[in-house]
Design a protein around this motif. Sequence first.
Motif, PDB file in Angstrom:
ATOM      1  N   LYS A   1       0.770  -1.242  -0.079  1.00 45.62           N
ATOM      2  CA  LYS A   1      -0.070   0.033   0.009  1.00 45.62           C
ATOM      3  C   LYS A   1       0.768   1.313  -0.036  1.00 45.62           C
ATOM      4  O   LYS A   1       0.407   2.298  -0.648  1.00 45.62           O
ATOM      5  CB  LYS A   1      -1.038  -0.030   1.026  1.00 45.62           C
ATOM      6  CG  LYS A   1      -0.416   0.058   2.591  1.00 45.62           C
ATOM      7  CD  LYS A   1      -1.592   0.102   3.517  1.00 45.62           C
ATOM      8  CE  LYS A   1      -0.908   0.257   4.916  1.00 45.62           C
ATOM      9  NZ  LYS A   1      -1.802   0.328   6.047  1.00 45.62           N
ATOM     10  N   ASP A   2       2.122   1.163   0.466  1.00 43.07           N
ATOM     11  CA  ASP A   2       2.931   2.436   0.548  1.00 43.07           C
ATOM     12  C   ASP A   2       4.344   2.206  -0.440  1.00 43.07           C
ATOM     13  O   ASP A   2       4.093   1.683  -1.689  1.00 43.07           O
ATOM     14  CB  ASP A   2       3.422   2.889   1.926  1.00 43.07           C
ATOM     15  CG  ASP A   2       2.099   3.374   2.621  1.00 43.07           C
ATOM     16  OD1 ASP A   2       1.107   4.066   2.067  1.00 43.07           O
ATOM     17  OD2 ASP A   2       1.985   3.062   4.024  1.00 43.07           O
TER      18      ASP A   2
ATOM     19  N   TYR B   1      -7.860  -3.448  -0.601  1.00 40.59           N
ATOM     20  CA  TYR B   1      -9.257  -2.908   0.164  1.00 40.59           C
ATOM     21  C   TYR B   1     -10.086  -4.142   0.535  1.00 40.59           C
ATOM     22  O   TYR B   1     -10.512  -4.242   1.871  1.00 40.59           O
ATOM     23  CB  TYR B   1     -10.326  -2.207  -0.634  1.00 40.59           C
ATOM     24  CG  TYR B   1      -9.869  -1.048  -1.365  1.00 40.59           C
ATOM     25  CD1 TYR B   1      -9.184  -0.037  -0.344  1.00 40.59           C
ATOM     26  CD2 TYR B   1     -10.146  -0.402  -2.620  1.00 40.59           C
ATOM     27  CE1 TYR B   1      -8.483   1.220  -0.849  1.00 40.59           C
ATOM     28  CE2 TYR B   1      -9.645   0.699  -2.910  1.00 40.59           C
ATOM     29  CZ  TYR B   1      -9.120   1.702  -2.140  1.00 40.59           C
ATOM     30  OH  TYR B   1      -8.530   2.826  -2.479  1.00 40.59           O
TER      31      TYR B   1
ATOM     32  N   ASN C   1      -3.363  -0.330  -2.575  1.00 39.59           N
ATOM     33  CA  ASN C   1      -3.929  -0.793  -1.089  1.00 39.59           C
ATOM     34  C   ASN C   1      -4.963  -1.844  -1.471  1.00 39.59           C
ATOM     35  O   ASN C   1      -5.656  -1.688  -2.268  1.00 39.59           O
ATOM     36  CB  ASN C   1      -4.853   0.629  -0.601  1.00 39.59           C
ATOM     37  CG  ASN C   1      -4.866   0.397   0.728  1.00 39.59           C
ATOM     38  OD1 ASN C   1      -4.918  -0.585   1.475  1.00 39.59           O
ATOM     39  ND2 ASN C   1      -5.230   1.268   1.661  1.00 39.59           N
TER      40      ASN C   1
ATOM     41  N   SER D   1       1.014  -8.745   6.017  1.00 36.45           N
ATOM     42  CA  SER D   1       0.746  -7.349   6.177  1.00 36.45           C
ATOM     43  C   SER D   1       1.061  -6.872   7.402  1.00 36.45           C
ATOM     44  O   SER D   1       0.788  -5.870   7.873  1.00 36.45           O
ATOM     45  CB  SER D   1      -0.759  -6.972   5.717  1.00 36.45           C
ATOM     46  OG  SER D   1      -1.127  -7.568   4.447  1.00 36.45           O
TER      47      SER D   1
ATOM     48  N   THR E   1      -8.380  -3.839  -5.166  1.00 36.37           N
ATOM     49  CA  THR E   1      -7.500  -2.557  -4.834  1.00 36.37           C
ATOM     50  C   THR E   1      -7.967  -1.374  -5.276  1.00 36.37           C
ATOM     51  O   THR E   1      -9.012  -1.642  -6.146  1.00 36.37           O
ATOM     52  CB  THR E   1      -6.099  -3.061  -5.306  1.00 36.37           C
ATOM     53  OG1 THR E   1      -5.949  -2.874  -6.703  1.00 36.37           O
ATOM     54  CG2 THR E   1      -5.652  -4.430  -4.962  1.00 36.37           C
TER      55      THR E   1
END
Length: 369
Positions: free
Chosen positions: A35-36, A180, A178, A208, A194
């Motif tokens: 996600k980052d 979801y 990300n 994660s 995502t």
Amino acid sequence: MKKTYDAIVIGGGINGGSIAYHLAKRGHHVLVIEKDQLGSKASGAAAGMLAAQAELTEDGPLFQLAKKSRSMFPTTIEELESKSNVHIGYVNKGMLKIAISEEEEQQLKHIIQLQKNIGEQTEYLTSEEVRAYEPSLSPIVRGAMSIPTDGQVSAYDLTIAFFRAARVLGATIKEETNVYSLIIKNNRIQGVVTNEGEFHSERIIVASGAWTDMVVKQTGLSLPSYPVKGECLAVKTDKPLLTQTIFSHHCYLVPKKGGRIIIGATMYPNTFNTTVSTGSVCSLIEKASIILPEIINTQFEKAWSGIRPQTHDGMPLLGEHPHVEGLIIATGHYRNGILLAPITGKVTADLVEGINLDHELIHHFRIDR
Ligand code: FAD
Ligand code: GLY
């Protein structure tokens, strides 16, 4: 067009990296979703100690898992450095777990005996012997457990090396993406949703870190896990103050290349807040200066924090979801995720393939234990 992969790994930390590497090495077409940025969470914050004997004192499944992982480092580093071109800073100069109080000294002697009984390499050093190895340490140090086989790496570089090597072997890596939700049909995993759309696979690994519980929540499973924030800082010095890592109940000091010393770490449970407090920095420097007085004369470089993924019984969660076929969970590595990364990658790739399972050991880490 439907985007389908042999396996999808959710999480760009060290465990996601090791899993992606092991799967790609076995010929699987893997997608990693972060996600980052890769290594931007706990894995980039870690001090990089491979402290199997210093952190985990007694025999048991986690100690055995940690020792297996530690033994995988020399070949893993060689493979990764040649495939990724990243220098991982693997150092195998050992560690000193020191005692300051009489109580700590007695505890250390007990741990040394326990470890010797199961064949581990370790010995007790007196205050004078410790300072013959590390002359800058304060005479307040009463003695130490010498651990010649606990080494260290640059945690961020190892994380990046896993991903670069996985990419060389054909893995696709998506940052700033990300997950979801999970797509589940008839109790089988099918894919993920995502911000970049859907991606499909019948094998999905949730690595994660401290956020794993949130990713699997929609399945009705509440993981026995919680976040533990840790703050660290780095100083620089021209003087060769330490050759080995110094580990204590109060803080640790890890000498890195270029005269850097990492000092860690605080422990704040149940928070995802990553701010570094001035009080924590002062307290770490004070604790470090009791052990290594010269620390006061070093140059302050920076401070940072990360969120460790902890579990209620202190053991990682490694296994298939109890109700969703094909959904594998790999988290809960707490203070030892860097040390445990090689074995986590191997075991998870075994779980994906349903082969080579070391049932005796892996059984202890299953999700519904
Ligand atoms: P992370 O590195 O946190 O990675 C998880 C990734 O998943 C993150 O990048 C996150 O952005 C991503 N993610 C989460 N949700 C989603 C989503 N919905 N979609 C896409 N991506 C998602 N261990 C050691 O062995 N030795 C040490 O010396 C050591 N020192 C430490 C010092 C500190 C200060 C801290 C905080 C930890 C330390 N650790 C150490 C522990 C180690 O850092 C962790 O156990 C390890 O990094 C966990 O790795 P991970 O891949 O499971 O999690
Ligand atoms: N293993 C060191 C830490 O988590 O701070």
